[in-house]
Design an enzyme around this catalytic site. Structure first.
Site, short mmCIF file in Angstrom:
data_model
loop_
_atom_site.label_atom_id
_atom_site.label_comp_id
_atom_site.label_asym_id
_atom_site.label_seq_id
_atom_site.Cartn_x
_atom_site.Cartn_y
_atom_site.Cartn_z
N ASP A 56 0.87 -1.17 0.00
CA ASP A 56 0.00 0.00 0.00
C ASP A 56 0.91 1.22 0.00
OD1 ASP A 56 -1.72 2.14 0.69
OD2 ASP A 56 -3.04 0.79 1.80
N SER A 135 -3.61 13.97 -13.71
CA SER A 135 -4.98 14.12 -14.22
C SER A 135 -5.07 15.47 -14.91
CB SER A 135 -5.97 14.08 -13.04
OG SER A 135 -7.26 14.46 -13.45
N TYR A 148 -9.39 16.71 -4.55
CA TYR A 148 -8.67 15.90 -5.54
C TYR A 148 -7.78 16.79 -6.40
CZ TYR A 148 -7.95 12.91 -9.66
OH TYR A 148 -7.39 12.20 -10.69
N LYS A 152 -3.62 16.52 -6.94
CA LYS A 152 -3.01 16.34 -8.25
C LYS A 152 -2.20 17.56 -8.69
CE LYS A 152 -4.30 12.12 -9.11
NZ LYS A 152 -3.31 11.02 -9.22
#
Length: 277
Positions: A56, A135, A148, A152
């Protein structure tokens, strides 16, 4: 031209498609999973050309061990793909602190853990290519996606700085910036904080609804994205930024066209903030 890959988050999405393509093309792949059974299945299918690893990206010790095991098994690494991540969606004011921290732990600190584990190896070899799967949301922001976006945007900055830092050592870095692709990103991989504040329902709430509605019908083809990344690491002079998908290309161009015009319009204010010459 055979490449040795280390890819995080291979159970679904881009990681899965990229690992499968690389193996099919004759490359060697070390792939990380969170579940031991998934890692074992990958190792069995890959045979001598692959290794499934349990790690992880939130676990620094596990990441270090996975990188060490990958190097021991494959001999060396040529390509490192920071793919593991997820989307935490909701109004900035309403996403709980613990969820914000988890988002940054996985999407920012996770790639950092991988980078710190692999860079000594790449620096020693004076070669390699790092792909950060960011992204279009790392280049431009949208309502209801702010947390988010923030994670990013952070990874974009890290990747851009790292490219300048390790380029003279023979190591390439590319921020890969997809738009909407038919992966699990907007489905079971995402977390949603629905707006309870009425003021945000026409903006954040509507965008969340649009994202959920489009899930499974996005225009982006993950297999074509994998092929693009496979070809990317074989370029002599790869880009630092690679938007993937028509919406990503258009979105990036629109963003920087808008910023350029805005900066030029208000340049007199910015230029006036220095000491007089």
């Amino acid at each position: 031209m055979t490449k040795h890959w280390f890819i995080t988050g291979v159970s679904t999405g881009f990681g899965k498609h990229l690992a499968e393509l690389a193996l099919a093309k004759g490359d060697k792949v070390a792939a990380t999973f969170r579940q031991p059974d998934q890692a074992d299945e990958f190792t069995q299918k890959a045979g001598a050309n692959g290794l499934g690893l349990v790690a992880d990206v939130a676990d620094e010790a596990a990441v270090k061990q996975a990188v060490a095991d990958a190097i021991a098994r494959l001999g060396h690494l040529d390509v490192v793909v920071n793919n593991a991540g997820y989307g935490s969606l909701g109004p900035i004011e309403e996403v709980p602190d613990e969820e914000v921290q988890r988002q940054f732990d996985i999407n920012v600190f996770g790639p950092l853990r991988v980078l710190r584990a692999v860079l000594p190896h790449l620096r020693e070899r004076k070669s390699g290519h790092i792909l950060n799967i960011t992204s279009i949301g790392g280049l431009r922001a949208f309502p209801g996606v702010g947390i988010y976006n923030g994670s990013k945007f952070a990874l974009e900055g890290i990747g851009e700085s790292l490219a300048a830092q390790v380029g003279p050592l023979g190591i390439h870095v590319t921020n890969v910036e997809p738009s909407g692709f038919r992966t699990d990103w907007a489905g079971r991989s995402a977390t949603y904080t629905e707006p309870a504040i009425a003021d945000y329902r026409p903006t954040a709430g509507q965008n969340l609804a649009n994202i959920q509605k489009a899930s499974g019908n996005q225009p982006g083809d993950p297999e074509r994205a994998a092929q693009a990344m496979f070809d990317l690491v074989r370029m002599e002079n790869p880009p630092v930024h690679l938007p993937l998908g028509k919406a990503a290309v258009k979105g990036a161009l629109d963003k920087f066209t808008t910023i350029k015009a805005e900066i030029e319009q208000y340049a007199h204010i910015g230029n006036g903030a220095d000491f007089p010459e």
